[in-house]
Scaffold this motif. Structure first.
Motif, mmCIF file in Angstrom:
data_model
loop_
_atom_site.group_PDB
_atom_site.id
_atom_site.type_symbol
_atom_site.label_atom_id
_atom_site.label_comp_id
_atom_site.label_asym_id
_atom_site.label_seq_id
_atom_site.Cartn_x
_atom_site.Cartn_y
_atom_site.Cartn_z
ATOM 1 N N ASP A 1 46.186 27.564 68.754
ATOM 2 C CA ASP A 1 47.562 28.297 69.316
ATOM 3 C C ASP A 1 47.329 28.955 70.513
ATOM 4 O O ASP A 1 46.443 29.225 71.033
ATOM 5 N N GLU A 2 48.452 28.403 71.653
ATOM 6 C CA GLU A 2 48.368 28.480 72.925
ATOM 7 C C GLU A 2 48.104 29.967 73.259
ATOM 8 O O GLU A 2 47.383 30.160 74.582
ATOM 9 N N ARG A 3 48.548 30.982 72.388
ATOM 10 C CA ARG A 3 48.267 32.078 72.799
ATOM 11 C C ARG A 3 46.761 32.726 72.825
ATOM 12 O O ARG A 3 46.379 33.620 73.543
ATOM 13 N N VAL A 4 46.081 31.896 72.112
ATOM 14 C CA VAL A 4 44.674 32.386 72.230
ATOM 15 C C VAL A 4 43.964 31.887 73.664
ATOM 16 O O VAL A 4 43.407 32.573 74.261
ATOM 17 N N TYR B 1 55.285 25.149 65.173
ATOM 18 C CA TYR B 1 56.479 25.247 65.477
ATOM 19 C C TYR B 1 57.406 24.327 66.362
ATOM 20 O O TYR B 1 56.632 23.876 67.368
ATOM 21 N N GLY B 2 58.582 24.084 66.045
ATOM 22 C CA GLY B 2 59.290 22.979 66.802
ATOM 23 C C GLY B 2 59.031 21.740 66.180
ATOM 24 O O GLY B 2 59.766 20.886 66.577
ATOM 25 N N GLY B 3 58.421 21.396 65.078
ATOM 26 C CA GLY B 3 58.304 20.124 64.478
ATOM 27 C C GLY B 3 57.149 19.339 65.247
ATOM 28 O O GLY B 3 56.528 19.557 65.867
ATOM 29 N N GLY B 4 56.825 18.193 64.351
ATOM 30 C CA GLY B 4 55.899 17.209 64.933
ATOM 31 C C GLY B 4 54.806 17.007 63.891
ATOM 32 O O GLY B 4 54.713 18.002 63.122
ATOM 33 N N GLY B 5 54.064 16.107 64.099
ATOM 34 C CA GLY B 5 53.059 15.982 63.108
ATOM 35 C C GLY B 5 51.694 16.780 63.369
ATOM 36 O O GLY B 5 51.535 17.192 64.333
ATOM 37 N N GLY B 6 50.995 16.868 62.316
ATOM 38 C CA GLY B 6 49.823 17.495 62.609
ATOM 39 C C GLY B 6 49.719 19.150 62.543
ATOM 40 O O GLY B 6 50.805 19.939 62.364
ATOM 41 N N VAL B 7 48.599 19.564 62.433
ATOM 42 C CA VAL B 7 48.443 21.198 62.356
ATOM 43 C C VAL B 7 47.456 21.822 63.386
ATOM 44 O O VAL B 7 46.959 20.913 63.952
ATOM 45 N N ILE B 8 47.587 23.211 63.796
ATOM 46 C CA ILE B 8 46.759 23.608 64.637
ATOM 47 C C ILE B 8 45.944 24.802 64.027
ATOM 48 O O ILE B 8 46.330 25.254 63.016
ATOM 49 N N LEU B 9 44.930 25.300 64.475
ATOM 50 C CA LEU B 9 44.221 26.426 64.291
ATOM 51 C C LEU B 9 45.004 27.853 64.589
ATOM 52 O O LEU B 9 45.509 27.773 65.771
ATOM 53 N N LYS B 10 45.299 28.527 63.641
ATOM 54 C CA LYS B 10 45.917 29.872 63.758
ATOM 55 C C LYS B 10 45.333 30.664 64.730
ATOM 56 O O LYS B 10 44.080 30.670 64.788
ATOM 57 N N ALA B 11 46.218 31.699 65.366
ATOM 58 C CA ALA B 11 45.533 32.637 66.397
ATOM 59 C C ALA B 11 44.621 33.872 65.751
ATOM 60 O O ALA B 11 43.781 33.864 66.336
ATOM 61 N N LYS B 12 45.173 34.223 64.440
ATOM 62 C CA LYS B 12 44.462 35.781 64.131
ATOM 63 C C LYS B 12 43.116 35.263 63.803
ATOM 64 O O LYS B 12 42.198 36.253 64.332
ATOM 65 N N PRO B 13 42.591 34.300 63.057
ATOM 66 C CA PRO B 13 41.232 34.076 62.668
ATOM 67 C C PRO B 13 40.205 33.631 64.014
ATOM 68 O O PRO B 13 39.249 34.221 64.082
ATOM 69 N N LEU B 14 40.993 33.091 64.916
ATOM 70 C CA LEU B 14 40.246 32.830 66.087
ATOM 71 C C LEU B 14 39.908 33.815 66.853
ATOM 72 O O LEU B 14 38.815 34.466 67.434
ATOM 73 N N ILE B 15 40.938 34.948 66.925
ATOM 74 C CA ILE B 15 40.951 36.117 67.761
ATOM 75 C C ILE B 15 39.838 37.180 66.959
ATOM 76 O O ILE B 15 39.097 37.941 67.682
ATOM 77 N N ARG B 16 39.994 37.124 65.876
ATOM 78 C CA ARG B 16 38.925 38.139 65.158
ATOM 79 C C ARG B 16 37.641 37.509 65.283
ATOM 80 O O ARG B 16 36.660 38.164 65.428
ATOM 81 N N ALA B 17 37.388 36.060 65.141
ATOM 82 C CA ALA B 17 36.078 35.734 65.472
ATOM 83 C C ALA B 17 35.672 36.057 66.967
ATOM 84 O O ALA B 17 34.338 36.335 67.233
ATOM 85 N N ILE B 18 36.544 35.972 68.119
ATOM 86 C CA ILE B 18 36.203 35.955 69.215
ATOM 87 C C ILE B 18 35.645 37.532 69.426
ATOM 88 O O ILE B 18 34.521 37.960 70.165
#
Length: 249
Positions: A117-120, A52-69
């Protein structure tokens, strides 16, 4: 110790659990390692997205990480320490390792691409840990380093307790002393003899020689560590003896 690893590439860890102290600790039932792939907690295996906000690259989404946790925590009986391997984290040192050894259940989150995702981090991560001021392609290699460092300090993994207590950094931040083995002489080399004190059988003198060498090596190779070290009366005596001799050269 139970360690759960959240990673897109759990296959990377297969080799480290087959050899050395990590394999030995698993066989002795001193360590249990489980893997959780965020892709297994999505319908379409899509785990990354643009920022969000633009810029190059991608990051890992929150939901799959939270479910794994959550899934990883279900398999652990006691309090869980959640660690994110990140270049923004506190750099690993012996003090950090000693603290982590008090935890029996840990979850390591391995980021990829430009991170997660910073929320994780804000909602789940207890501590961020780094292995150095540089960028790697993901958190898998730092996780492997951290596991290896932790495991060799678990009582019962190494054959003798002195195997780790004489390592560099373990002795109040000093680097380790030089070690030698058979044969006593190596031909055609400039430095070919084992120091006589090490084969003297005098354990008091050997202990003193080793401490003196640790002080010397730390001062010469890692002066930053030496400055942090508060010397005992004996250490001051041994170091000053060396320093006076060194400066006369």
């Amino acid at each position: 110790m139970w360690i759960s690893i959240i990673s897109l590439f759990p296959e990377m860890f297969k080799e480290i659990i087959r050899y050395g102290v990590i394999n030995k600790s698993i066989k002795k039932k001193l360590l249990n390692i489980n893997f959780f792939n965020p892709r297994d907690f999505t319908k379409n295996k899509k785990v990354d997205s643009v920022i969000y906000g633009g810029g190059g690259g991608v990051i890992l989404k929150a939901k799959p990480l939270i479910r794994a946790i959550y899934q990883a925590k279900l398999q652990m009986k006691h309090h869980v320490k959640i660690i994110f391997l990140s270049p923004q984290g506190k750099q690993i040192n012996i003090s950090c390792i000693k603290k982590l050894l008090s935890y029996k259940n840990m979850i390591f989150i391995c980021g990829r691409y430009k991170g997660i995702d910073e929320r994780v981090i804000n909602n789940f991560v207890d501590e961020e840990i780094s292995i150095g001021d540089y960028i790697l392609s993901g958190g898998e290699l730092p996780a492997m380093v951290l596991i290896d460092v932790l495991v060799r300090n678990i009582p019962g993994v190494l054959n003798t307790i002195s195997s780790c207590t004489t390592d560099s950094f373990f002795n109040d931040g000093l680097l380790g002393f030089p070690n030698y083995t058979k044969p006593k002489k190596l031909k055609h080399l400039k430095y070919n003899d084992v120091p006589k004190v090490l084969v003297s059988g005098n354990h008091k003198k050997i202990k003193e020689w080793r401490l003196k060498k640790s002080l010397e090596i730390t001062w010469l190779k890692r002066p930053d560590l030496f400055k942090k070290k508060i010397l005992t009366k004996k250490e001051k005596f041994l170091f000053n003896k060396f320093k006076n001799s060194y400066l006369k050269k």
